[in-house]
Design a protein around this motif. Structure first.
Motif, mmCIF file in Angstrom:
data_model
loop_
_atom_site.group_PDB
_atom_site.id
_atom_site.type_symbol
_atom_site.label_atom_id
_atom_site.label_comp_id
_atom_site.label_asym_id
_atom_site.label_seq_id
_atom_site.Cartn_x
_atom_site.Cartn_y
_atom_site.Cartn_z
ATOM 1 N N ASP A 116 -12.426 -0.473 14.005
ATOM 2 C CA ASP A 116 -13.948 -0.644 13.798
ATOM 3 C C ASP A 116 -14.686 -1.429 14.683
ATOM 4 O O ASP A 116 -15.815 -2.006 14.496
ATOM 5 N N ARG A 117 -14.013 -1.593 15.602
ATOM 6 C CA ARG A 117 -14.582 -2.619 16.768
ATOM 7 C C ARG A 117 -14.681 -2.079 17.995
ATOM 8 O O ARG A 117 -13.566 -1.245 18.613
ATOM 9 N N LEU A 118 -15.616 -2.123 18.980
ATOM 10 C CA LEU A 118 -15.680 -1.579 20.284
ATOM 11 C C LEU A 118 -15.925 -2.802 21.349
ATOM 12 O O LEU A 118 -16.691 -3.779 21.073
ATOM 13 N N MET A 192 6.754 -9.798 14.982
ATOM 14 C CA MET A 192 7.219 -8.345 14.836
ATOM 15 C C MET A 192 8.112 -7.998 15.860
ATOM 16 O O MET A 192 8.058 -8.046 16.899
ATOM 17 N N LEU A 193 9.426 -7.197 15.468
ATOM 18 C CA LEU A 193 10.480 -6.561 16.354
ATOM 19 C C LEU A 193 10.149 -5.071 16.104
ATOM 20 O O LEU A 193 9.888 -4.519 14.978
ATOM 21 N N PRO A 194 10.684 -4.214 17.090
ATOM 22 C CA PRO A 194 10.409 -2.665 16.727
ATOM 23 C C PRO A 194 11.613 -2.445 15.603
ATOM 24 O O PRO A 194 12.606 -3.130 15.703
ATOM 25 N N GLY A 195 11.093 -1.658 14.754
ATOM 26 C CA GLY A 195 12.322 -1.393 13.887
ATOM 27 C C GLY A 195 12.058 -2.107 12.432
ATOM 28 O O GLY A 195 12.565 -1.952 11.374
ATOM 29 N N ASP A 196 11.377 -3.164 12.409
ATOM 30 C CA ASP A 196 11.157 -4.105 11.272
ATOM 31 C C ASP A 196 10.681 -3.460 10.093
ATOM 32 O O ASP A 196 9.853 -2.377 10.264
ATOM 33 N N ARG A 197 11.274 -3.702 8.863
ATOM 34 C CA ARG A 197 10.764 -3.056 7.714
ATOM 35 C C ARG A 197 10.856 -3.814 6.627
ATOM 36 O O ARG A 197 11.298 -4.958 6.408
ATOM 37 N N ILE A 198 10.083 -3.701 5.555
ATOM 38 C CA ILE A 198 9.757 -4.585 4.291
ATOM 39 C C ILE A 198 9.688 -3.505 3.174
ATOM 40 O O ILE A 198 9.082 -2.346 3.316
ATOM 41 N N GLN A 199 10.176 -4.072 1.914
ATOM 42 C CA GLN A 199 10.153 -3.310 0.751
ATOM 43 C C GLN A 199 9.112 -3.852 0.015
ATOM 44 O O GLN A 199 9.163 -4.793 -0.602
ATOM 45 N N PRO A 200 7.706 -3.380 0.089
ATOM 46 C CA PRO A 200 6.617 -3.957 -0.508
ATOM 47 C C PRO A 200 6.707 -3.852 -2.002
ATOM 48 O O PRO A 200 7.332 -2.933 -2.755
ATOM 49 N N ILE A 201 5.978 -4.907 -2.683
ATOM 50 C CA ILE A 201 6.272 -4.940 -4.076
ATOM 51 C C ILE A 201 5.672 -3.793 -4.868
ATOM 52 O O ILE A 201 4.582 -3.302 -4.566
ATOM 53 N N GLY A 202 6.554 -3.384 -5.808
ATOM 54 C CA GLY A 202 6.128 -2.036 -6.397
ATOM 55 C C GLY A 202 6.733 -0.840 -5.759
ATOM 56 O O GLY A 202 6.567 0.332 -6.472
ATOM 57 N N MET A 203 7.053 -0.873 -4.521
ATOM 58 C CA MET A 203 7.535 0.217 -3.884
ATOM 59 C C MET A 203 9.157 0.370 -3.950
ATOM 60 O O MET A 203 9.856 -0.609 -3.589
ATOM 61 N N LYS A 204 9.341 1.564 -4.275
ATOM 62 C CA LYS A 204 11.039 1.822 -4.076
ATOM 63 C C LYS A 204 11.687 1.786 -2.924
ATOM 64 O O LYS A 204 12.857 1.329 -2.649
ATOM 65 N N GLY A 205 11.034 2.402 -1.890
ATOM 66 C CA GLY A 205 11.417 2.423 -0.451
ATOM 67 C C GLY A 205 10.996 1.419 0.472
ATOM 68 O O GLY A 205 10.241 0.525 -0.148
ATOM 69 N N HIS A 206 11.253 1.342 1.503
ATOM 70 C CA HIS A 206 10.933 0.519 2.712
ATOM 71 C C HIS A 206 9.714 1.145 3.390
ATOM 72 O O HIS A 206 9.658 2.271 3.508
ATOM 73 N N LYS A 207 9.196 0.196 4.202
ATOM 74 C CA LYS A 207 7.982 0.730 5.220
ATOM 75 C C LYS A 207 8.066 -0.099 6.365
ATOM 76 O O LYS A 207 8.444 -1.262 6.260
ATOM 77 N N LYS A 208 7.691 0.629 7.484
ATOM 78 C CA LYS A 208 7.816 -0.065 8.588
ATOM 79 C C LYS A 208 6.462 -1.064 8.754
ATOM 80 O O LYS A 208 5.541 -0.876 8.108
ATOM 81 N N VAL A 209 7.225 -2.283 9.331
ATOM 82 C CA VAL A 209 5.918 -3.247 9.495
ATOM 83 C C VAL A 209 4.676 -2.644 10.318
ATOM 84 O O VAL A 209 3.800 -2.799 10.155
ATOM 85 N N LYS A 210 5.097 -1.957 11.335
ATOM 86 C CA LYS A 210 4.132 -1.451 12.260
ATOM 87 C C LYS A 210 3.302 -0.333 11.516
ATOM 88 O O LYS A 210 2.037 -0.390 11.547
ATOM 89 N N ASP A 211 3.949 0.186 10.509
ATOM 90 C CA ASP A 211 2.966 1.340 9.948
ATOM 91 C C ASP A 211 1.988 0.244 8.673
ATOM 92 O O ASP A 211 0.781 0.795 8.537
ATOM 93 N N LEU A 212 2.534 -0.753 8.309
ATOM 94 C CA LEU A 212 1.774 -1.658 7.524
ATOM 95 C C LEU A 212 0.373 -2.090 8.091
ATOM 96 O O LEU A 212 -0.567 -1.986 7.564
ATOM 97 N N PHE A 213 0.808 -2.481 9.586
ATOM 98 C CA PHE A 213 -0.227 -3.071 10.253
ATOM 99 C C PHE A 213 -1.472 -1.838 10.596
ATOM 100 O O PHE A 213 -2.638 -2.035 10.672
ATOM 101 N N ILE A 214 -0.803 -0.631 10.847
ATOM 102 C CA ILE A 214 -1.856 0.520 11.105
ATOM 103 C C ILE A 214 -2.681 0.985 9.985
ATOM 104 O O ILE A 214 -3.862 0.929 9.982
ATOM 105 N N ASP A 215 -1.695 0.894 8.671
ATOM 106 C CA ASP A 215 -2.543 1.202 7.551
ATOM 107 C C ASP A 215 -3.789 0.073 7.212
ATOM 108 O O ASP A 215 -4.690 0.520 6.855
ATOM 109 N N ALA A 216 -3.419 -1.301 7.842
ATOM 110 C CA ALA A 216 -4.463 -2.275 7.451
ATOM 111 C C ALA A 216 -5.409 -2.340 8.702
ATOM 112 O O ALA A 216 -6.413 -3.362 8.552
ATOM 113 N N LYS A 217 -5.386 -1.588 9.662
ATOM 114 C CA LYS A 217 -6.340 -1.493 10.945
ATOM 115 C C LYS A 217 -6.247 -2.993 11.740
ATOM 116 O O LYS A 217 -7.001 -3.131 11.884
ATOM 117 N N VAL A 218 -5.038 -3.428 11.675
ATOM 118 C CA VAL A 218 -4.752 -4.589 12.692
ATOM 119 C C VAL A 218 -4.804 -4.164 14.077
ATOM 120 O O VAL A 218 -3.554 -3.234 14.404
#
Length: 262
Positions: A116-118, A192-218
């Protein structure tokens, strides 16, 4: 003279009057653009112009065009004629669906989006695929308990053992509380390194840190400056964004680790 003879004998007076009207209307438009730029906290002459797209999209299309044109015309190193097509190509970024699109405007000037920034200015940015890996990384062995300077980002990681009764409610994840017994081996704080993953609280599986940043619009340019706390098993804390299920405080835990980066 030909037009006066064939169209209107008062043509000179009409053209002068029209010019006066257009000059006054131009002054009005410039005043509106200046006021809108002030509201948006945009300095068209800055080396790097940054615009909040949510607020910019609310502006009338004419204001968008004029403010964009002012930003382009302020680029002193750009000698190419700034035409309608240049302005429209920038506005296509504003209203497009690609949150990381960028366009080359010539003369060393680029316009690009980061969610959301130009941004408008000079850029030596290369292909989107290589930008992220070209950002410098960092890695420090953590003092536990104690304070670990993270010199690369001018911050300090603090880890201290506290009683479970001192645990505070979850906040913005810039300060977290960890289950001391769940930590495995030597701790490091790193980028962050390529392939980094984390299991967020409340989630059974893991999530890529890169996807976490994408979802958070970093923005891509900021991702490798965000510190990750890592033990010998996995990423356990992404500062400000996520804490691992594996190290969360559970009922009966008597001793916990307070972790904060300041």
């Amino acid at each position: 003279p030909f037009l006066e003879e064939t169209c209107n004998p008062n043509l000179r007076e009409v053209l002068v009057r029209t010019a006066d009207i257009l000059r006054e209307e131009e002054d009005l438009i410039l005043g509106l653009v200046t006021d809108e730029a002030r509201k948006l906290a945009v300095d068209p002459s800055a080396d790097l112009v940054e615009i909040d797209l949510k607020a910019f999209r609310v502006c009338h299309r004419a204001i968008q065009r004029r403010l964009t044109r002012e930003c382009l015309e302020s680029r002193s190193s750009w000698t190419r004629e700034r035409g309608f097509e240049h302005v429209e190509s920038v506005l296509s970024l504003v209203n497009g669906n690609n949150p990381s699109a960028m366009i080359d405007l010539g003369g060393g000037i680029w316009a690009w989006r980061e969610y959301d920034r130009l941004f408008i200015g000079k850029s030596a940015r290369k292909s989107r695929d290589t930008r992220e890996t070209e950002e410098p990384g960092f890695c420090y062995t953590v003092r536990f308990p104690g304070r670990t300077p993270i010199k690369a980002i001018s911050k300090v990681l603090s880890l201290e053992m506290i009683d479970a009764g001192l645990v505070q409610p979850p906040g913005d994840l810039r300060t977290v509380y960890l289950n001391a017994g769940a930590l495995k081996g030597v701790l490091t704080v790193r980028s962050m390194l390529p392939g980094d993953r984390i299991q967020p609280i409340g989630m059974k599986g893991h999530k890529k840190v890169k996807d976490l940043f994408i979802d958070a619009k970093v923005p891509r340019r900021l991702r490798r400056s965000i510190p990750l706390l890592v033990d010998e098993r996995s990423v356990i804390w992404v500062w400000g964004y996520c804490l691992s299920e594996r190290v969360k405080i559970r009922k009966g835990d008597m001793t916990v680790v307070k972790a904060e980066i300041i």
